[in-house]
Every structure is written in C-alpha cells, then in structure tokens.
Design an enzyme around this catalytic site. Structure first.
Site, PDB file in Angstrom:
ATOM      1  N   GLU A 204      37.334  43.151  24.294  1.00 50.09           N
ATOM      2  CA  GLU A 204      36.353  43.710  24.087  1.00 50.09           C
ATOM      3  C   GLU A 204      36.639  43.751  22.377  1.00 50.09           C
ATOM      4  OE1 GLU A 204      34.888  46.725  26.516  1.00 50.09           O
ATOM      5  OE2 GLU A 204      34.216  45.400  27.970  1.00 50.09           O
ATOM      6  N   GLU A 386      36.852  40.863  34.204  1.00 54.05           N
ATOM      7  CA  GLU A 386      35.821  43.112  34.624  1.00 54.05           C
ATOM      8  C   GLU A 386      34.998  42.923  35.229  1.00 54.05           C
ATOM      9  OE1 GLU A 386      36.317  45.436  31.686  1.00 54.05           O
ATOM     10  OE2 GLU A 386      38.328  45.677  30.936  1.00 54.05           O
TER      11      GLU A 386
HETATM   12  C1  BG6 Z   1      35.627  47.905  29.326  1.00 51.71           C
HETATM   13  C2  BG6 Z   1      36.806  48.917  29.099  1.00 51.71           C
HETATM   14  O1  BG6 Z   1      35.348  48.512  28.758  1.00 51.71           O
HETATM   15  O2  BG6 Z   1      34.926  48.536  30.256  1.00 51.71           O
HETATM   16  C3  BG6 Z   1      38.316  49.166  30.351  1.00 51.71           C
HETATM   17  O3  BG6 Z   1      37.785  47.132  28.893  1.00 51.71           O
HETATM   18  C4  BG6 Z   1      36.564  49.777  30.690  1.00 51.71           C
HETATM   19  O4  BG6 Z   1      38.764  49.912  29.952  1.00 51.71           O
HETATM   20  C5  BG6 Z   1      35.811  49.632  31.926  1.00 51.71           C
HETATM   21  O5  BG6 Z   1      37.264  51.135  31.551  1.00 51.71           O
HETATM   22  C6  BG6 Z   1      34.431  50.592  32.391  1.00 51.71           C
HETATM   23  O6  BG6 Z   1      34.276  51.587  31.644  1.00 51.71           O
HETATM   24  P1  BG6 Z   1      34.509  53.190  32.035  1.00 51.71           P
HETATM   25  O7  BG6 Z   1      33.754  53.631  30.474  1.00 51.71           O
HETATM   26  O8  BG6 Z   1      33.479  53.157  33.399  1.00 51.71           O
HETATM   27  O9  BG6 Z   1      35.584  53.554  32.517  1.00 51.71           O
END
Ligand code: BG6
Length: 488
Positions: A204, A386
C-alpha cells in the site's frame, strides 16, 4: 452470457503481514521495528507512537495513517512496560506457523501472501551479513508452504522498517536506505528465490505516512514525496535485480484501491473525482509505467514539492517496471466538488451502500469497476491481494463462529470478481483474502476487528490462549477453492 469459469491457473488463498500476526519480539535475533513503538487504539481513539521527550518526560503522537503527527525535536520513540504494543505478540504466528499453514492447506489454498520482518533478517538494517536465524525462519515457512502445495507470495516490506534506520538516517529520507533495502532483497532472492515466483516490493505504497512506514520524523509533503521517490527507486532496482537473479519471477507493488464515485453527475464533482484518483494513480503509474505522469506536476505544485533526483533515476524507474499490478480493495468512497483532495476519497456517504461498524462502505460492484480500471490503464495482469470484512465475531459455546455475514460479503465480492474476469476479460492471476486467520487490525490495533476464516482466541490487549478454531466461513472457503469458485 459468458460462463463464469475461472482459469484453472487461478490462485486462491489468504494474506497477512508480519507485524499484525508474527510476534516473536526479541526472539531469534529480531531487531526493533518502527512498528514496535505503536500502541493499540480503537475506532475512536487513534493509535499512538510512544515517545521519550527531550526533557525525559513521557509523550506520544498520533501514528495513524494520514493523521499521523511529526516527532517533536529531541524526542525519541520509546517502549513503556505499562503499554500494550500489538506488534510484539501479533497472534504469535512465530510459534504457530506449522499449525496455521496446515489450516490453510486444509482449506485448499494455492497461495499464501505474507511479509518479511526486515529487522528479523537485518536487526538494525546496517549489518553486512544477515541474521541466519531470521533467514532460516522464512526459509522454513516457505518450505512448509511448498510441502503443502501452497505458493508463497512475498511482500518484502509492509509499512515498517528497522528502527535503527529511522533513528540514524531518517528512514527513506536517505538514499542509504535504498542500499539497505537492496541488501535485504538480495538475501531473500538468494535464499528463497528458486522457491518463490511472486514478489511485492512494498505494501500500500499510496497509503503510508509518517515515522512508522517511512522512518522519517517529519510529516510534511516535501519529505513524504522524497521518501516515496526513494522507495520507487528502491523498488525499480529490486525488480531489475530480481529478474536477473530469478528468471521468470514476477514483481508487483501493492496499492490501496478503493473505488471513488462523484456525488452527482455535476461536472465539478466528476472533475474532483478524477483529481482524487490521480492522487493514488500517481503511485501505480510511476511503478507500472516507469515514469512520473504528466499530472504529477500539478500535484507537486499544489503541495509545494520539489523532488531531488539523481541523474540515473529516470532510467532506473523505466527499467524497473512492475510485471503485474496488485491492490487491496475493501470499500468505496464518494467525493464532491468541495471534497479535499484525498488519495482514498472521503465524505459524503453513499446512500446506496451499507457500512461496517468501522465506517467502511461495502461495495462489491466497485471491485469489478476497479479491476477493469486498473487492467485497462496498465494492460498488465492484476492480482487482488487483499479483500475481506472486518467484523465483530462471537465465539459460540460449541467452539465455532457463525460468520454468515462474512460469507455473504465475500460471495458478493467474488461474484463481481468473476464477472470482471469471465465477462469483461480482465486478466487476474488470483485472490488472497485479507487476514485468513484473525490478526491485529492495522488501523486500530484492535483484535476485535476480525477478518479470518480461523478464529484466534486473543483479546484487544493480547490476552487469551491463542487457540485457533475454524469459523463457519472455513468450510465455505474450502469449497470455493475446491470448485475454483464455481459454487459462488
Ligand atoms: C490494508 C493493509 O490497509 O488493510 C493491512 O495492507 C490491513 O495491513 C488491512 O490490515 C485492513 O485494515 P484494518 O485496519 O482493518 O486492519
């Protein structure tokens, strides 16, 4: 209508990051990370970077994303015994990796995306030779994955760096850190290169900020974009080295990519939408196309940024273009003509979408849109690395979790993903669901924001047995993997 049959080569799996799951703080020769000074928080209480102030008193600054604050003159990041720092334990993957990989294998994963703790391999970042115990840990993890038929997808650097590099050089402010990063890459390519095809140079990169992710004490735009430029150069050099050392390897970098809508069809709203999009596309354009796009001038002028470049930098960027483009997708946002120029969009809210308790708008069709937008822009394969639903899960007396809401969220997103691939013709290599076993939330540092198919018994302060239990979604995702998504 085209059949919704995904290619046989499509890779299903899950994703995690080191500091959210690994733990093993102080073990195996691991050095300190910038992340290790960050407390837990909540949706209303921002995470803090704890400090020892110039006069010896205790202090802290907000460490969360774009709201992060600079470190005051004379203050130093400091760990206090009475504070909870989630990166120290994560969910203890360091001692549970065999069990966690066995569960992934049981679900039928074809790929597991994870990241390397830089300071486990080079404790300060400045050593000439790596910490063997740290290297061996990742070699063992990769071997275990391969023994179960799971391909590794490795993020070399996920929003952190050794604390020594931050303290001594201001992190990515200094070109010296490019050399340190390349040293890390060389060790990984030499020791794991023949076993891993898919690499991500950074996580990211369009959503990072401040001390934790860049190592800089400052948060002004000039410093930020200079750090980012050095990361671009480091990434391009790593891609070039990786291609030379590992023929056939594939390199990407990961972008946070929420869809952004104009609030109305008013031309001013649409123009604002494009400008917000450019704030993010700048990052993927430079790395996927190998040069700063025309609109970078306008962004830098508005922010008062004047990049300092070395004579070879442009050539390096051109030679180190990415092979595939990867992104995270959780939500979408809306902008109107009055919205500030944010990389991820912002308010107003979208009346057509539901939101999670953390205020993230759920938008499956936005995923299809984003996949098309990215593929159309770069014409390189994409990979969704993701996606997922952070939710409050309740452990039932029978020892399981009925997370039907998660199954619904994922089903809707995966159907839209399949449409983008099978109807629209987007070349997508795979999908890794975020937080396949529960881990600590990045934005809030909480444990109660859970994503996994596997429940981990741990609370917001790190208490619990750490026992792993299958949720209802475990069997559902197993079926998705088995049928290559035809059951969706
Ligand atoms: C992304 C990141 O921003 O979102 C992860 O690469 C992160 O590290 C994921 O965990 C979800 O965000 P959060 O804040 O719900 O954990």
């Amino acid at each position: 209508m085209a059949t919704m049959q995904l290619p046989d080569s499509f890779l299903w799996g899950g994703a995690t990051s080191d500091f959210q799951c690994e733990g093993g703080f102080g073990e195996g020769g691991r050095g300190l990370l910038t992340r290790d000074f960050e407390t837990d928080g909540s949706v209303d209480t921002p995470r803090q970077l704890t400090l020892k102030m110039a006069d010896g008193s205790r202090g802290s600054v907000n460490s969360s994303f774009f709201l992060c604050q600079p470190i005051p003159e004379g203050a130093e990041p400091c760990i206090y015994d009475d504070q909870y720092y989630p990166s120290h334990q994560g969910v203890d993957f360091y001692h549970h990796w065999k069990e966690d990989i066995a569960l992934m294998a049981e679900m039928g994963f074809g790929v597991y995306r994870f990241s390397i703790t830089w300071s486990r391999i080079f404790p300060t970042g400045d050593e000439e030779t790596p910490n063997e115990e740290g290297v061996q840990f990742y070699v063992d993890v990769v071997d275990e994955l391969l023994a179960h038929g799971i391909q590794p997808l490795i993020t070399i650097c996920h929003d952190e760096l050794p604390a020594h590099l931050a303290k001594t050089y201001g992190g990515w402010e200094s070109r010296h850190v490019i050399d340190c990063y390349l040293k890390l890459c060389r060790v990984l390519f030499e020791r794991i290169g023949t076993k891993c095809k898919y690499w991500l140079t950074f996580n990211e990169i369009n959503a990072i900020a401040g001390y934790i992710a860049t190592g800089s004490r400052k948060t002004d735009e000039q410093t930020h974009y200079q750090c980012i430029h050095h990361m671009f150069v480091a990434s391009a050099l790593a891609v070039k080295m990786g291609h030379e050392m590992m023929p056939g390897s594939m390199f990407g970098t990961m972008y946070a990519s929420s869809e952004i809508y104009p609030a109305t069809c008013k031309p001013e709203d649409q123009l604002r939408r494009m400008q917000c999009r450019h704030e993010t596309q700048l990052f993927s354009d430079v790395m996927a196309m190998g040069y700063y796009p025309y609109y970078a001038q306008d962004i830098f002028r508005r922010k008062g940024v004047k990049l300092v470049m070395e004579p070879d930098d442009e050539e390096i960027l051109m030679e180190g273009q990415l092979d595939y483009v990867t992104f995270s997708y959780y939500r979408s946002a809306v902008v109107d003509a009055e919205s500030p120029l944010l990389r991820m969009g912002g308010k107003p809210e979208n009346p057509y979408l539901k939101i999670t308790p953390w205020g993230w708008q759920i938008d499956p069709i936005g995923l299809r849109y984003v996949m098309n937008e990215i593929y159309d822009r770069y014409r390189k394969p994409i990979f969704i690395v993701e996606n997922g639903l952070g939710a409050i899960d309740e452990m039932l007396p029978g020892g399981t979790v009925d997370d039907t809401y998660r199954i619904e969220y994922l089903t809707e997103h995966l159907r839209e993903m399949a449409k983008a691939i099978c109807i629209d013709g987007v070349e997508c290599l795979g999908y890794t669901m975020w937080g396949c076993f529960d881990l600590v939330s990045l934005s809030t540092g909480e444990m109660k924001k859970r994503y996994g198919f596997v429940y981990v018994d741990m609370d917001d302060k790190g208490n619990g047995t750490l026992k792993r239990s299958k949720k209802k979604s475990f069997d559902w995702f197993k079926r998705v993997c088995e049928t290559n998504g035809t059951n969706l």
